[in-house]
Every structure is written in C-alpha cells, then in structure tokens.
Design a protein around this motif. Structure first.
Motif, PDB file in Angstrom:
ATOM      1  N   GLY A 156       0.804  -1.200   0.033  1.00  0.00           N
ATOM      2  CA  GLY A 156       0.118   0.069  -0.112  1.00  0.00           C
ATOM      3  C   GLY A 156       0.750   1.172   0.039  1.00  0.00           C
ATOM      4  N   VAL A 157       1.733   1.320   0.581  1.00  0.00           N
ATOM      5  CA  VAL A 157       2.961   2.482   0.806  1.00  0.00           C
ATOM      6  C   VAL A 157       3.922   1.961  -0.656  1.00  0.00           C
ATOM      7  CG1 VAL A 157       4.705   3.410   2.020  1.00  0.00           C
ATOM      8  CG2 VAL A 157       2.562   2.669   3.008  1.00  0.00           C
ATOM      9  N   GLY A 158       4.552   0.864  -0.677  1.00  0.00           N
ATOM     10  CA  GLY A 158       5.656   0.892  -1.573  1.00  0.00           C
ATOM     11  C   GLY A 158       6.728   1.767  -1.174  1.00  0.00           C
ATOM     12  N   TYR A 159       7.337   2.664  -1.958  1.00  0.00           N
ATOM     13  CA  TYR A 159       8.359   3.586  -1.392  1.00  0.00           C
ATOM     14  C   TYR A 159       7.667   5.260  -1.598  1.00  0.00           C
ATOM     15  CZ  TYR A 159      12.355   6.505  -1.727  1.00  0.00           C
ATOM     16  OH  TYR A 159      13.423   7.569  -1.458  1.00  0.00           O
ATOM     17  N   CYS A 160       7.759   5.809  -0.511  1.00  0.00           N
ATOM     18  CA  CYS A 160       7.774   7.181  -0.521  1.00  0.00           C
ATOM     19  C   CYS A 160       8.843   8.023  -0.135  1.00  0.00           C
ATOM     20  CB  CYS A 160       6.567   7.415   0.235  1.00  0.00           C
ATOM     21  SG  CYS A 160       5.929   8.925   0.658  1.00  0.00           S
ATOM     22  N   GLN A 161       9.142   9.112  -0.811  1.00  0.00           N
ATOM     23  CA  GLN A 161      10.160   9.905  -0.510  1.00  0.00           C
ATOM     24  C   GLN A 161      10.179  10.475   0.779  1.00  0.00           C
ATOM     25  OE1 GLN A 161       9.936  12.381  -4.066  1.00  0.00           O
ATOM     26  NE2 GLN A 161      12.096  11.525  -4.784  1.00  0.00           N
ATOM     27  N   GLY A 162      10.921  10.346   1.320  1.00  0.00           N
ATOM     28  CA  GLY A 162      11.162  10.830   2.850  1.00  0.00           C
ATOM     29  C   GLY A 162      11.546   9.695   3.681  1.00  0.00           C
ATOM     30  N   MET A 163      11.030   8.289   3.319  1.00  0.00           N
ATOM     31  CA  MET A 163      11.227   7.263   3.989  1.00  0.00           C
ATOM     32  C   MET A 163      12.830   6.998   3.723  1.00  0.00           C
ATOM     33  SD  MET A 163       8.012   4.927   3.005  1.00  0.00           S
ATOM     34  CE  MET A 163       8.805   3.531   2.754  1.00  0.00           C
TER      35      MET A 163
END
Lengths: 322, 211
Positions: A156-163
């Motif tokens: 649902g999240v995958g990769y989000c910048q900031g992580m």
C-alpha cells in the motif's frame, strides 16, 4: 578578537565530521557547540550509568513509567537501538518472524519500485561521508535493501520519498539492516497515523491541518499571520512531518525526538512543532512576506535553542502542560 | 525621470523527478553546482533580484519536488504564479514525454488570463553523452505550443541565465499588459494599485491579500 580566537581553537578541537558521518555545515558555530557539548557530555555520562544499571542482565526493554522517564532524558547511543527495538515492539515482531526480512529481498522484485528507490540513492545525505557512493563500506547498499524490503512488505505504501531519510537514520543508529527494517515497520505501520506515506497521503495532510488548528488555539497571532499571507502549513510543515525532522533539526536533536517518538507516539511531532513556533513567536511575527516567513521557518530550526538538545527536550516536556 | 519600477514575480519550476530542478535553480541564483542535491520534498523558495528594462524585478522562485503522490500538495503552490519553468532531462525520454502532463497540471491550477501564461521549457543535462531526446524533437514540441525552448546545462552554466530571464521578461510583459488593459477599461485606480503592489505571493487566491 578573543572570541575569534576561541572559535578558532574550538574548530581545531571539534571534528569537522560528526559521529554519524555528517559533515558539519560551513557556518557551523564550533565555539557554541563545544560549550554546549562539554556540559552535555556530563549529562550523557550520568545517564549512561543509570541506563547500564537499568538494562543490566539483557533481555528486551519493556515499557514502564521508569523507562518512559529515562527515555525523555535521552538514551545513550550505545543503548539506543536496543531501546527503540524494545519499546516500539519491533524486537518482538522480528523475533516472531525469523528470516522474513531476508525472504523479502529474495523474492521477485518490482522494477518500478526499484527505479523509484534508485533515483534517490545519491540524493540521500550527500553531506554524509558514509552514504557517498565511493564510501567504504557504503551505506547506500543497506539503505537500498531496507527500502526495497519495506516496499515489498507494505504494498500500500511501496516507496515514498522521505522514507529514504528515515531509513538512513535507522541504519546509522542500529548498524543493522534487519533492525532498521523492523523499526521502519514500527514507525510507518503503527506509530505514525495511517496513510502518511501511501499515495493519498491523507494521514499526512490531516496532520498538517491538525497542526494548523493547534496553532490557531495555542498561538493565535502566528495563525493570523499565516492566514493573512495565505500560507499553507504544507509549505512549512510537510518536511517536518514527512522526514520526522531529519535534515530539519540537528542530528542529535532528531535522535532525542525519536527516542520519545518510539516510546510515546506521534503526538511528539506536534509538540516539537509547537515548541519551535512558540519559542520563536516574536521573531516569526516580524515577517512581512511569504519569502520572509519561509526564511523564519528555516531559522527556527537552527541555532542554540535546537542544538542544545537536552534543554530543547525539557522545553518539549514543559509545553504539554500549557 | 521615471523612478525605477519595482515588481515582484512569483515563478515556479516543475518537471519529473531528478531532471535537475534544484540544480538549475541553484546555478541561476547562487552560481553554484553540486553533483548531488538532497531530494526536494514539497517546496522551497529562492529569491533573486534582477534588473530588466528599467524595472527592478524581485523574483521568488518556487522549487518543487517529490513523487507523483506529492503532486496534489505541491500543485497548490502553482496558484498565483506569474510564470513557470518546465524542466526535463535530455538523457531521459520519459521526463520529456511527461511535459504534456506537467503543462496541463499547471494550466489547470493557474487562473486563465487574457494573455497566455508565460512558460519556458528547459532541456537540461546537455553536458552528458547519452542523449535520448533530440534537439529538433523538443524544439518541435515547444514550437507547437508556442513556448520558448532552451538547451541548458546546470553543471556547465550553459543558457541558464538566458532561460530564466526570458521567463522573467515574459512574465513582466504579461503583468504590464494586465495593468494596461485595466487602465484602458477604466477600472478604478484602487485595483490598479492592488495589481502593481501585489506580491505575487498570494497563495490563497485574491491578489495582494492582507497587505
């Protein structure tokens, strides 16, 4: 002249690269830092003795009032990973799922996920010597793995910048990919509100609105100024929330904030934001334009107030009662 | 004589991930280049003062960034902008193909005016060898849309100033055009003064709000 001499001397004594591998900025105030750090060192030593006593005998760190109180006063670096793992529940999950992290990396890989992560590899902490592509060993590998595993773990999240910034800090503290993965899971999966990093980012947008409302109640003059310029909290606060203050506040201060974040939850983020705004209210109110305001919001994340992490955290604890 | 006029312009720079938006901006504003910038999340503002045609322009350039999922947050910053830099990477075909979407996005968020909304397209990284977008192709697309096209290198400081100044000059003439048309239509001087004083900062909508 004397001050300049002191600054020069401090520059000679304080390493140019901090203990986490970050290069200190050009305008770093070495003299002020040295003065703060010599006092902080005494506190750290005292806390380290208390923590060693508390953690004697090994085993997982359990939540308790004592532990919470200890955590507010700061976790020594040598115990930080263990305490974060314990109080966040990450250790328990890791123990219940042996080999899970490795399996995530061995499974089929999503090309789009890999590409998204790869784009940010050279753009994560270019100011940290351990994350440079020519570093030996280079932390880009572990960072890539943790983000890839997490993307496979949480579709649902995958990769989000900031992580990338968050995982980077977790790797610096734990020095273990697997622990960093489980701590990231604790943060994104449980500690932060749902949908912080998912494509809708609804949780994040909500929290930004909540911050706006809190400011309206607690610091109405600041809220009125923001309104009069039509400044959305998004402009100011999105980085604070998405990166959990990484690259916003000084490293040591971020880690102290995270100590409380792992133990007490996401309300800490609001406390940090409000403490900053309240302390610098007078200065913020001098702003007469949007660029001015942006500059103010950058300024309030620098300087003595935030560098002196111990007193900053005390101010944070005091804020909740007002 | 005519005291030098002062005008504030709000410009934005948009485009796909990693095309070099932050690099272009830092090259233009600070005359510096670094190989790697930290990922831009959300928006940040850089300012630069330039003089153009006897007018002092205070440029506020909004650097925007982030993946697709950040778009809905970032696009709120397009509102009230006076012009836009559309950037792509000549070594990345997808970033060129995405221009259409970016352009649509920005036009949807800015208020349509009698004069067309000023834009420039920057094809960045011409210093690199593995080019995927031929100059003629980019030129063709821009010609069709009537947008000036610049082949630039943030790294070697090629054409960067020219591109930003072209945008600033177009944004300025559009603004003057609006002032002129208000004069012609005899709209009250109050609105004229609002327009000339306006900061271009107004995010919330109405020009000059709160000043």
């Amino acid at each position: 002249m004397e001050a300049a001499g002191r600054a020069q001397a401090a520059r000679g004594r304080v390493p140019r690269i901090d203990p986490y591998g970050f290069e200190r900025p050009e305008d770093f105030d070495y003299a002020a830092y040295e003065e703060f750090f010599s006092a902080y060192l005494a506190i750290l030593t005292r806390r380290a003795i208390k923590w060693s006593r508390l953690l004697k005998g090994g085993g997982a760190v359990q939540r308790s009032m004592t532990v919470k109180r200890y955590i507010r006063k700061g976790i020594p670096l040598e115990h930080r990973a263990r305490v974060w793992m314990g109080v966040s529940g990450a250790q328990a999950r890791m123990d219940r799922n042996p080999g899970y992290y490795q399996r995530l990396l061995q499974g089929e890989r999503s090309a789009s996920l890999e590409e998204a992560i790869r784009t940010d590899m050279n753009r994560t902490f270019p100011d940290n010597v351990r994350f440079r592509k020519d570093a030996e060993p280079c932390l880009q590998g572990p960072l890539y793995n943790v983000l890839l595993a997490y993307g496979h773990h949480n579709h649902g999240v995958g990769y989000c910048q900031g992580m990338n910034f968050i995982a980077g800090y977790l790797i610096l503290v734990t020095k273990s990919e697997e622990e960093a993965f489980w701590l990231l899971d604790a943060l994104v999966g449980r500690i932060l509100p749902a949908d912080y990093y998912s494509p809708s980012m609804l949780g994040l947008k909500t929290d930004q609105e909540v911050l706006g409302e809190l400011v309206r109640t607690k610091l109405p003059a600041v809220a009125a100024l923001m309104d009069s310029h039509g400044v959305l909290w998004t402009l100011v606060a999105s980085r604070w929330f998405i990166c959990l203050f990484v690259d916003v506040l000084p490293v040591e201060t971020v880690l102290r904030v995270w100590d409380c974040l792992f133990s007490e939850g996401s309300k800490i983020i609001f406390r940090v934001a409000l403490t900053l705004l309240k302390h610098h209210q007078a200065s913020i109110l001098e702003a007469t334009s949007v660029p001015d305001l942006c500059e103010k919001f950058k300024e309030i994340t620098r300087g003595r107030f935030v560098t002196e992490c111990h007193s900053f955290m005390q101010a944070l604890s005091r804020f909740q009662s007002c | 004589m005519n005291p030098r006029k002062k005008v504030d312009l709000k410009l934005i720079i948009i485009g796909a991930l990693g095309v070099g938006k932050t690099s272009l901006l830092h090259q233009y504003v600070h005359k510096t280049f670094y190989e790697d910038y930290q990922t831009t999340l959300g928006a940040s503002i850089l300012s630069k003062i330039i003089i153009l045609d006897d007018t002092t322009l205070k440029l506020q350039i909004w650097d925007t960034g982030g993946q697709e999922r950040f778009r809905s947050m970032v696009s709120t910053f397009y509102k009230g902008s006076d012009g836009c830099v559309l950037a792509f990477d000549v070594t990345d075909l997808e970033s060129f193909e995405a221009l259409e979407t970016w352009r649509g996005d920005v036009l949807a968020k800015t208020i349509p005016m009698e004069q067309s909304y000023p834009m420039v397209v920057l094809g960045n990284k011409i210093d690199l060898a593995d080019r995927q977008v031929p100059q003629e192709v980019a030129q063709g697309w821009c010609k069709e849309k009537d947008i000036p096209y610049f082949e630039v290198s943030a790294k070697n400081d090629i054409n960067v100033v020219q591109a930003f100044e072209m945008l600033a000059s177009r944004a300025l003439s559009r603004l003057s055009g609006r002032v002129q048309s208000l004069l012609n239509s005899n709209v009250s001087l109050y609105f004229l003064s609002v327009l000339t004083r306006r900061g271009g900062y107004s995010l919330g909508g109405s020009a000059g709000a709160g000043s």
